[in-house]
Scaffold this motif. Sequence first.
Motif, PDB file in Angstrom:
ATOM      1  N   ALA A  56       7.150   3.245  -6.514  1.00  0.00           N
ATOM      2  CA  ALA A  56       5.861   2.883  -5.926  1.00  0.00           C
ATOM      3  C   ALA A  56       5.009   2.071  -6.901  1.00  0.00           C
ATOM      4  O   ALA A  56       3.780   2.106  -6.848  1.00  0.00           O
ATOM      5  CB  ALA A  56       5.117   4.134  -5.484  1.00  0.00           C
ATOM      6  N   ALA A  57       5.696   1.346  -7.796  1.00  0.00           N
ATOM      7  CA  ALA A  57       5.009   0.473  -8.754  1.00  0.00           C
ATOM      8  C   ALA A  57       5.314  -0.982  -8.432  1.00  0.00           C
ATOM      9  O   ALA A  57       6.457  -1.327  -8.113  1.00  0.00           O
ATOM     10  CB  ALA A  57       5.447   0.793 -10.178  1.00  0.00           C
TER      11      ALA A  57
ATOM     12  N   PHE B 168       2.132   1.882  -2.176  1.00  0.00           N
ATOM     13  CA  PHE B 168       2.270   1.716  -3.622  1.00  0.00           C
ATOM     14  C   PHE B 168       1.124   2.417  -4.351  1.00  0.00           C
ATOM     15  O   PHE B 168       0.029   2.590  -3.810  1.00  0.00           O
ATOM     16  CB  PHE B 168       2.313   0.230  -3.989  1.00  0.00           C
ATOM     17  CG  PHE B 168       3.661  -0.398  -3.725  1.00  0.00           C
ATOM     18  CD1 PHE B 168       4.582  -0.553  -4.745  1.00  0.00           C
ATOM     19  CD2 PHE B 168       4.011  -0.810  -2.447  1.00  0.00           C
ATOM     20  CE1 PHE B 168       5.830  -1.111  -4.507  1.00  0.00           C
ATOM     21  CE2 PHE B 168       5.255  -1.361  -2.187  1.00  0.00           C
ATOM     22  CZ  PHE B 168       6.168  -1.512  -3.218  1.00  0.00           C
ATOM     23  N   LEU B 169       1.390   2.802  -5.599  1.00  0.00           N
ATOM     24  CA  LEU B 169       0.416   3.546  -6.395  1.00  0.00           C
ATOM     25  C   LEU B 169      -0.057   2.803  -7.631  1.00  0.00           C
ATOM     26  O   LEU B 169      -1.129   3.106  -8.162  1.00  0.00           O
ATOM     27  CB  LEU B 169       1.029   4.885  -6.834  1.00  0.00           C
ATOM     28  CG  LEU B 169       1.517   5.813  -5.719  1.00  0.00           C
ATOM     29  CD1 LEU B 169       2.210   7.038  -6.324  1.00  0.00           C
ATOM     30  CD2 LEU B 169       0.362   6.228  -4.820  1.00  0.00           C
ATOM     31  N   LEU B 170       0.730   1.849  -8.110  1.00  0.00           N
ATOM     32  CA  LEU B 170       0.404   1.150  -9.363  1.00  0.00           C
ATOM     33  C   LEU B 170       0.597  -0.348  -9.185  1.00  0.00           C
ATOM     34  O   LEU B 170       1.634  -0.803  -8.688  1.00  0.00           O
ATOM     35  CB  LEU B 170       1.320   1.640 -10.496  1.00  0.00           C
ATOM     36  CG  LEU B 170       1.231   0.897 -11.838  1.00  0.00           C
ATOM     37  CD1 LEU B 170      -0.144   1.112 -12.490  1.00  0.00           C
ATOM     38  CD2 LEU B 170       2.342   1.354 -12.786  1.00  0.00           C
TER      39      LEU B 170
ATOM     40  N   ARG C 100       0.851   6.560 -15.885  1.00  0.00           N
ATOM     41  CA  ARG C 100       0.764   6.043 -14.519  1.00  0.00           C
ATOM     42  C   ARG C 100       2.110   5.479 -14.069  1.00  0.00           C
ATOM     43  O   ARG C 100       2.503   5.641 -12.906  1.00  0.00           O
ATOM     44  CB  ARG C 100      -0.312   4.958 -14.431  1.00  0.00           C
ATOM     45  CG  ARG C 100      -1.712   5.454 -14.703  1.00  0.00           C
ATOM     46  CD  ARG C 100      -2.747   4.398 -14.351  1.00  0.00           C
ATOM     47  NE  ARG C 100      -4.064   4.742 -14.835  1.00  0.00           N
ATOM     48  CZ  ARG C 100      -5.161   4.035 -14.579  1.00  0.00           C
ATOM     49  NH1 ARG C 100      -5.085   2.952 -13.824  1.00  0.00           N
ATOM     50  NH2 ARG C 100      -6.333   4.407 -15.066  1.00  0.00           N
TER      51      ARG C 100
ATOM     52  N   ALA D 279       4.245   6.665 -10.813  1.00  0.00           N
ATOM     53  CA  ALA D 279       4.496   5.724  -9.721  1.00  0.00           C
ATOM     54  C   ALA D 279       5.985   5.507  -9.479  1.00  0.00           C
ATOM     55  O   ALA D 279       6.434   5.428  -8.331  1.00  0.00           O
ATOM     56  CB  ALA D 279       3.807   4.393 -10.004  1.00  0.00           C
ATOM     57  N   THR D 280       6.747   5.391 -10.544  1.00  0.00           N
ATOM     58  CA  THR D 280       8.179   5.120 -10.364  1.00  0.00           C
ATOM     59  C   THR D 280       8.936   6.332  -9.864  1.00  0.00           C
ATOM     60  O   THR D 280      10.074   6.204  -9.402  1.00  0.00           O
ATOM     61  CB  THR D 280       8.814   4.611 -11.676  1.00  0.00           C
ATOM     62  OG1 THR D 280       8.547   5.538 -12.732  1.00  0.00           O
ATOM     63  CG2 THR D 280       8.272   3.242 -12.043  1.00  0.00           C
TER      64      THR D 280
ATOM     65  N   GLN E  15       7.860   7.995  -7.340  1.00  0.00           N
ATOM     66  CA  GLN E  15       7.577   8.007  -5.906  1.00  0.00           C
ATOM     67  C   GLN E  15       8.310   6.834  -5.241  1.00  0.00           C
ATOM     68  O   GLN E  15       8.873   5.974  -5.901  1.00  0.00           O
ATOM     69  CB  GLN E  15       6.071   7.892  -5.658  1.00  0.00           C
ATOM     70  CG  GLN E  15       5.229   8.863  -6.476  1.00  0.00           C
ATOM     71  CD  GLN E  15       5.565  10.305  -6.237  1.00  0.00           C
ATOM     72  OE1 GLN E  15       5.708  10.709  -5.088  1.00  0.00           O
ATOM     73  NE2 GLN E  15       5.696  11.095  -7.293  1.00  0.00           N
TER      74      GLN E  15
END
Length: 211
Positions: free
Chosen positions: A122-123, A153-155, A181, A185-186, A188
Motif C-alpha cells: 500500500a505504498a 494506499f497508505l504512503l 511508515r 504500508a508495505t 498492507q
Amino acid sequence: MSDLTPDLLLHGYAVGIFPMAEHRDDPEIFWVDPERRGVLPLDGFHISRSLARAMRRSTFDVRINSDFAGVVAGCADRADTWINSEISGLYSALHAKSKAHSIELWDGDSLIGGVYGVTLGAAFFGESMFSRRTNASKMALAALVDHLNRAGFLLFDTQFLTSHLASLGAQEITRRAYHARLQHATAQQANFTSVSVLQLYDVVQRMTQTS
C-alpha cells in the motif's frame, strides 16, 4: 550497477532506498538513502483556490497507464535529469509487471503532463512528474493523490521535499520515521488499478468537500 534488475529495484524500495544517475548520459546508477525523506500525506494535499478553479474549468482528460513510456520520457526531457536509458528501461519493465504506473493529463491527443511511480503493498513511490501546460503537473498530482486514496494506499513517498511539493502539502520526516511508515504500508495491500481515474472536476470536488 549494470546488474540492477526489476526485482532488485523492488527490493531496494522495500528497504527504503531508490536509484538515481548523475545525469542522462552517465551509465552509472547509485542507491540513495536520504537522512530526511519527503512524503505527501494522502489526507493533506493542499489545493489552492486558483488551482481548484483551474481544475474545475479544465477540459484536460485524466488517464491511467495509457502512455507510461511517454510520461517517463516527458520527465527525462529537461536539461538536468537523473533518468538515464537504463533507468527508463527498468521502470518500463516494472510497468510491464504492473509494479509501476502513471497518471497522465491529455489535451486531445497530446500528452501534456503526468507523474509516474512504483507500487509495493500500500505504498506508492513517486519518481518524477512533468508539465507542458500551466499547472499540469499540479493537476496530475492532485488526481494521483485522489486515486491513491480511493485505491487504499497508505504512503506516498516523494523521496525529496522541494518547494513545489511543499506548497502542495508535502512534508519532510526523518529516515527512522519513514522506515516505520514504509514497513506499515508495505505490509498492507492496495491495488492501483482497482479504481477508475476521475476527471479533474470530480477530483477537485472530492478534495474541497473533504478538506
